[in-house]
Write an enzyme that holds these catalytic residues in place. Sequence first.
Site, PDB file in Angstrom:
ATOM      1  N   CYS A 267       0.799  -1.240   0.000  1.00 55.40           N
ATOM      2  CA  CYS A 267       0.000   0.000   0.000  1.00 55.40           C
ATOM      3  C   CYS A 267       0.826   1.283   0.000  1.00 55.40           C
ATOM      4  CB  CYS A 267      -0.936  -0.013   1.195  1.00 55.40           C
ATOM      5  SG  CYS A 267      -1.997  -1.455   1.190  1.00 55.40           S
TER       6      CYS A 267
HETATM    7  C1  UGA Z   1      -1.358   0.431   5.493  1.00 56.99           C
HETATM    8  C2  UGA Z   1      -2.187   1.381   6.364  1.00 56.99           C
HETATM    9  O1  UGA Z   1      -1.632   1.424   7.683  1.00 56.99           O
HETATM   10  C3  UGA Z   1      -3.644   0.950   6.435  1.00 56.99           C
HETATM   11  O2  UGA Z   1      -4.405   1.904   7.165  1.00 56.99           O
HETATM   12  C4  UGA Z   1      -4.207   0.836   5.007  1.00 56.99           C
HETATM   13  O3  UGA Z   1      -5.542   0.378   4.993  1.00 56.99           O
HETATM   14  C5  UGA Z   1      -3.357  -0.130   4.226  1.00 56.99           C
HETATM   15  O4  UGA Z   1      -1.993   0.336   4.206  1.00 56.99           O
HETATM   16  C6  UGA Z   1      -3.912  -0.196   2.827  1.00 56.99           C
HETATM   17  O5  UGA Z   1      -3.926   0.831   2.143  1.00 56.99           O
HETATM   18  O6  UGA Z   1      -4.457  -1.237   2.451  1.00 56.99           O
HETATM   19  P1  UGA Z   1      -0.178  -1.965   5.859  1.00 56.99           P
HETATM   20  O7  UGA Z   1       0.446  -1.751   4.524  1.00 56.99           O
HETATM   21  O8  UGA Z   1      -0.812  -3.252   6.187  1.00 56.99           O
HETATM   22  O9  UGA Z   1      -1.331  -0.842   6.141  1.00 56.99           O
HETATM   23  O10 UGA Z   1       0.988  -1.781   6.929  1.00 56.99           O
HETATM   24  P2  UGA Z   1       1.417  -0.725   8.037  1.00 56.99           P
HETATM   25  O11 UGA Z   1       1.288  -1.344   9.350  1.00 56.99           O
HETATM   26  O12 UGA Z   1       0.783   0.580   7.816  1.00 56.99           O
HETATM   27  O13 UGA Z   1       2.991  -0.607   7.694  1.00 56.99           O
HETATM   28  C7  UGA Z   1       3.437  -0.147   6.424  1.00 56.99           C
HETATM   29  C8  UGA Z   1       4.964  -0.074   6.418  1.00 56.99           C
HETATM   30  O14 UGA Z   1       5.405   0.999   7.239  1.00 56.99           O
HETATM   31  C9  UGA Z   1       5.655  -1.329   6.960  1.00 56.99           C
HETATM   32  O15 UGA Z   1       6.776  -1.624   6.159  1.00 56.99           O
HETATM   33  C10 UGA Z   1       6.075  -0.939   8.348  1.00 56.99           C
HETATM   34  O16 UGA Z   1       7.225  -1.629   8.811  1.00 56.99           O
HETATM   35  C11 UGA Z   1       6.376   0.539   8.159  1.00 56.99           C
HETATM   36  N1  UGA Z   1       6.261   1.312   9.408  1.00 56.99           N
HETATM   37  C12 UGA Z   1       5.048   1.487  10.001  1.00 56.99           C
HETATM   38  C13 UGA Z   1       7.405   1.870   9.966  1.00 56.99           C
HETATM   39  O17 UGA Z   1       8.527   1.733   9.424  1.00 56.99           O
HETATM   40  N2  UGA Z   1       7.273   2.603  11.113  1.00 56.99           N
HETATM   41  C14 UGA Z   1       6.084   2.784  11.737  1.00 56.99           C
HETATM   42  O18 UGA Z   1       6.056   3.464  12.780  1.00 56.99           O
HETATM   43  C15 UGA Z   1       4.950   2.209  11.168  1.00 56.99           C
END
Ligand code: UGA
Length: 443
Positions: A267
């Site tokens: 995403c």
């Molecule tokens: C993300 C959004 O959080 C959801 O709200 C959305 O619905 C979804 O995309 C989508 O569009 O379908 P997701 O891709 O499952 O969800 O994962 P996240 O938990 O948001 O993490 C995304 C990336 O950011 C990961 O690689 C994670 O490691 C990284 N991240 C996240 C960080 O490096 N630091 C953080 O503090 C949070």
Amino acid sequence: MTQVSIVGTGYVGLCTGVLLAELGHEVTLVDLDPSKVQAVKDGRAPFHEPGLDEALKQQVTSGRLDATTDTQRAVDASALTYLCVGTPQDETGAADLTAIEQAARDVGKALAGLDAEHVVVTKSTVPPGTTRDVVRPAALQAAGDHARGRVSFAMNPEFLREGSALSDARDPDKIVIGAEDPATGRAVEALFEDLEAPIVHVDPSTAETIKYANNAFLATKVGFANEMANVCEAVGADWVDVAEAIGLDDRISERFLRAGLGFGGSCFPKDVAAIAHVAREHGVPSGILDAVLEGNEVQPLRAVELLEAEIGDLAGKRVALLGLSFKPGTDDVRRTRAAPIHDALVDRGAEVVCHDPQASSTFHELRPDATLAETVEDALTGADGCIAQTAWPAYAELGPDRFQAWMVTPVVVDGRRVFDADAMGGSSVTYRAIGLGGQAPDS
Ligand code: UGA
């Protein structure tokens, strides 16, 4: 109770279907692939999502959730149809709308003989204007004159995170409904009357924009955290402390401030690129979004630089790469930062041994030549250096003694702040971590 059909049995379609069935609606999922339909009927999600298989089984058994390859049958048995198909990134960075346009056409065809009213709702992440300019005309053209005036359109984006999709669905922080008229908005709202979340009513293009803005903001926050973490390393500060303190300001909040080796998944990278592309198309500068994407390409290489700073030339060195999935709790390796790190290490002549508690086989599909270890011990044994790429809880339990016992030279680069920095810093392990400035006293 509303009868709902859902086109697409991917992540969004399945989670939406389960939620709506749990809320008491009668749901029919549609997929053209019979094996996917059978999997739904058997309560087997084609991907790993905690609790989803059980929830699917429960709803199939209750009779509220069914699946079919027959769009006509599903649409006939419903008053509202969700479009939940993929919108992958094309080579320009834009969202590829082929699947959603086709799904709209298929549903339109099924609506051709319709006598009742029907609502078509876009749930896929689509560029602003897509429901109005692509979904609506494709469906209405296929439906023909008979359906005109009876079919209306809305956009209802999803905000589920992989790994916590069901709890996110059951307890959303908001429900965004972008309907083309108030009656259509009320029909969509009725689906969620048992949830407590605030409902935001907007027009379809605004709903589409909200989804992109939500993801782009969160990705920007992560990108900002990564950049500031790099500054912390240079000036001898600790980003974990900085993030905790600034997170206490509720205008900032501590969430999504974890620095690391960049964001991955299906995403954030795709959606930031897609909305930057939309900005460019309209002649609007997208400097912030472009910088977030550029920073995200460079950030994984920080881990390699930190390792090189400690052990020098990597040619011929054995390096353990711990964590292959794009985040913990999933076997998903789409846009995982493990791939560019693996490639950079291989380019420098290192012998890379990878480990992941869940994502070994998915990473193998991505990098068939990668060497995969069964256990962390196998990955670390004989290694000259180690990079932790995913913050799996199991890795957090590795204390300095393990690295000392198994590695030839215990040099650990913590790309996700997964290890106990105090324990590592106070040991003979050479410990470098993203966002952690200064050196351990004895290093
Ligand atoms: C993300 C959004 O959080 C959801 O709200 C959305 O619905 C979804 O995309 C989508 O569009 O379908 P997701 O891709 O499952 O969800 O994962 P996240 O938990 O948001 O993490 C995304 C990336 O950011 C990961 O690689 C994670 O490691 C990284 N991240 C996240 C960080 O490096 N630091 C953080 O503090 C949070």
